[in-house]
Design an enzyme around this catalytic site. Structure first.
Site, PDB file in Angstrom:
ATOM      1  N   ASP A   1     -13.317   0.775 -23.236  1.00 39.37           N
ATOM      2  CA  ASP A   1     -13.513   0.785 -21.785  1.00 39.37           C
ATOM      3  C   ASP A   1     -13.032   2.102 -21.164  1.00 39.37           C
ATOM      4  OD1 ASP A   1     -14.767  -1.645 -21.327  1.00 39.37           O
ATOM      5  OD2 ASP A   1     -12.880  -2.753 -21.335  1.00 39.37           O
TER       6      ASP A   1
ATOM      7  N   ARG B   1      -5.322  -7.875 -20.190  1.00 35.40           N
ATOM      8  CA  ARG B   1      -6.379  -7.422 -21.110  1.00 35.40           C
ATOM      9  C   ARG B   1      -5.806  -6.734 -22.349  1.00 35.40           C
ATOM     10  NH1 ARG B   1      -9.889  -3.866 -19.976  1.00 35.40           N
ATOM     11  NH2 ARG B   1     -11.762  -4.918 -20.679  1.00 35.40           N
TER      12      ARG B   1
ATOM     13  N   PRO C   1       0.823  -1.215   0.000  1.00 35.02           N
ATOM     14  CA  PRO C   1       0.000   0.000   0.000  1.00 35.02           C
ATOM     15  C   PRO C   1       0.855   1.262   0.000  1.00 35.02           C
ATOM     16  CG  PRO C   1      -0.265  -1.234   2.065  1.00 35.02           C
ATOM     17  CD  PRO C   1       0.639  -2.033   1.194  1.00 35.02           C
TER      18      PRO C   1
HETATM   19  C1  LIG Z   1      -1.525  -5.690   5.905  1.00 37.51           C
HETATM   20  S1  LIG Z   1      -0.620  -5.361   4.457  1.00 37.51           S
HETATM   21  C2  LIG Z   1       0.831  -4.584   5.086  1.00 37.51           C
HETATM   22  C3  LIG Z   1       0.631  -3.124   5.294  1.00 37.51           C
HETATM   23  C4  LIG Z   1       1.893  -2.354   5.603  1.00 37.51           C
HETATM   24  N1  LIG Z   1       2.338  -2.621   6.947  1.00 37.51           N
HETATM   25  C5  LIG Z   1       1.602  -0.868   5.439  1.00 37.51           C
HETATM   26  O1  LIG Z   1       0.973  -0.293   6.315  1.00 37.51           O
HETATM   27  O2  LIG Z   1       1.971  -0.299   4.380  1.00 37.51           O
HETATM   28  C6  LIG Z   1      -0.069  -6.928   3.952  1.00 37.51           C
HETATM   29  C7  LIG Z   1       0.282  -7.059   2.499  1.00 37.51           C
HETATM   30  O3  LIG Z   1      -0.871  -6.836   1.705  1.00 37.51           O
HETATM   31  C8  LIG Z   1      -0.512  -6.290   0.457  1.00 37.51           C
HETATM   32  N2  LIG Z   1      -1.302  -5.063   0.263  1.00 37.51           N
HETATM   33  C9  LIG Z   1      -2.218  -4.570   1.115  1.00 37.51           C
HETATM   34  N3  LIG Z   1      -2.796  -3.467   0.635  1.00 37.51           N
HETATM   35  C10 LIG Z   1      -2.268  -3.248  -0.580  1.00 37.51           C
HETATM   36  C11 LIG Z   1      -2.449  -2.260  -1.586  1.00 37.51           C
HETATM   37  N4  LIG Z   1      -3.315  -1.248  -1.417  1.00 37.51           N
HETATM   38  N5  LIG Z   1      -1.731  -2.352  -2.724  1.00 37.51           N
HETATM   39  C12 LIG Z   1      -0.836  -3.340  -2.897  1.00 37.51           C
HETATM   40  N6  LIG Z   1      -0.606  -4.313  -1.967  1.00 37.51           N
HETATM   41  C13 LIG Z   1      -1.298  -4.269  -0.835  1.00 37.51           C
HETATM   42  C14 LIG Z   1       1.002  -6.113   0.474  1.00 37.51           C
HETATM   43  O4  LIG Z   1       1.581  -7.226  -0.153  1.00 37.51           O
HETATM   44  C15 LIG Z   1       1.305  -6.094   1.949  1.00 37.51           C
HETATM   45  O5  LIG Z   1       2.622  -6.533   2.225  1.00 37.51           O
END
Ligand SMILES: C[S@@+](CC[C@H](N)C(=O)[O-])C[C@H]1O[C@@H](n2cnc3c(N)ncnc32)[C@H](O)[C@@H]1O
Length: 231
Positions: A174, A159, A92
């Protein structure tokens, strides 16, 4: 032509396999257009209890994915990867993934590797150990794991690969392709519970239909995503 390959380093390969075996992805795999493979990070741990994570240094909640099994899982893939690859760590806190990346990366990458995190995510040293990694986010929210983000990115890229979607026109019509959201769609019956399909769609005048659709796309974009019109 070799298939475009998507590799997922994950603790939950069953999630990836379920998606790869459904709908359009399955058809593309069966036709040899795509190769989709899940690699279980746990298979690479050297920990005697089979662990892949540990508590964070400095204390605090959650567990952190350790470098060793993740790096070894990636290195095991290296002999099979072409130079035209993208190595994406889902996070994220990464750079935003949007239409532009989906299109550009689908045009340039032969192989895409996704690191699917869990718990608190990866030990930060992964970025130094594998410098080609780029961290990418699918939006400003937090999911429990990286499988859905990685599958979403793969789907969005796939896609644009010829013959994954049967009608290439439908991809170009799209949302986002021409900088607007899609126009509304209707299908049979022409009237449902008193709600009618707009007359213009029923009269067979294709110029008028095209112009109506364009106008509706603008209205929809202005209402829902005015920021797109600013751009
Ligand atoms: C609970 S999340 C970890 C969050 C991290 N501690 C932070 O606050 O940035 C667990 C995993 O979910 C994935 N993940 C969760 N949200 C995501 C998003 N918005 N985009 C991409 N990957 C995401 C990632 O692989 C991440 O390591």
């Amino acid at each position: 032509m070799p298939p475009r390959s998507f590799y997922f380093l994950t603790l939950f390969p069953e999630v990836i396999k379920a998606y790869a075996q459904s709908s359009m992805m399955k058809k593309a795999v069966d036709k040899g257009i795509l190769h989709i493979e899940a690699i279980n990070i746990r298979d690479f741990t050297t920990d005697k209890h089979n662990k892949v994570d540990a508590p964070p240094y400095g204390g605090g909640a959650g567990m952190v994915l350790a470098c060793q099994p993740v790096v070894d899982a990636y290195r095991s893939l290296l002999p099979r990867l072409s130079q035209h690859r993208r190595v994406i760590l889902t996070s994220p806190a990464g750079k935003p993934f949007q239409h532009a990346q989906a299109k550009a990366w689908s045009e340039t990458a032969q192989d895409v590797v996704f690191f699917c995190g869990h718990y608190e995510g990866f030990d930060e040293r992964i970025f130094t150990l594998i410098p080609e990694i780029e961290d990418v986010s699918i939006g400003d929210f937090v999911l429990t794991g990286g499988e859905l983000p990685a599958l979403s990115m793969m789907d969005a890229m796939a896609r644009f690969i010829p013959d994954v979607v049967k009608e290439a026109d439908s991809v170009m019509n799209d949302s986002f392709y021409y900088g607007l959201l899609d126009h509304p769609h209707y299908t049979r019956p022409a009237e449902f519970e008193g709600h009618k399909v707009p007359d213009v769609l029923l009269n067979g005048d294709h110029a008028k239909i095209a112009s109506w659709r364009c106008e509706q796309a603008l209205i929809k974009t202005r209402r829902t995503r005015p920021d797109m019109l600013d751009e």
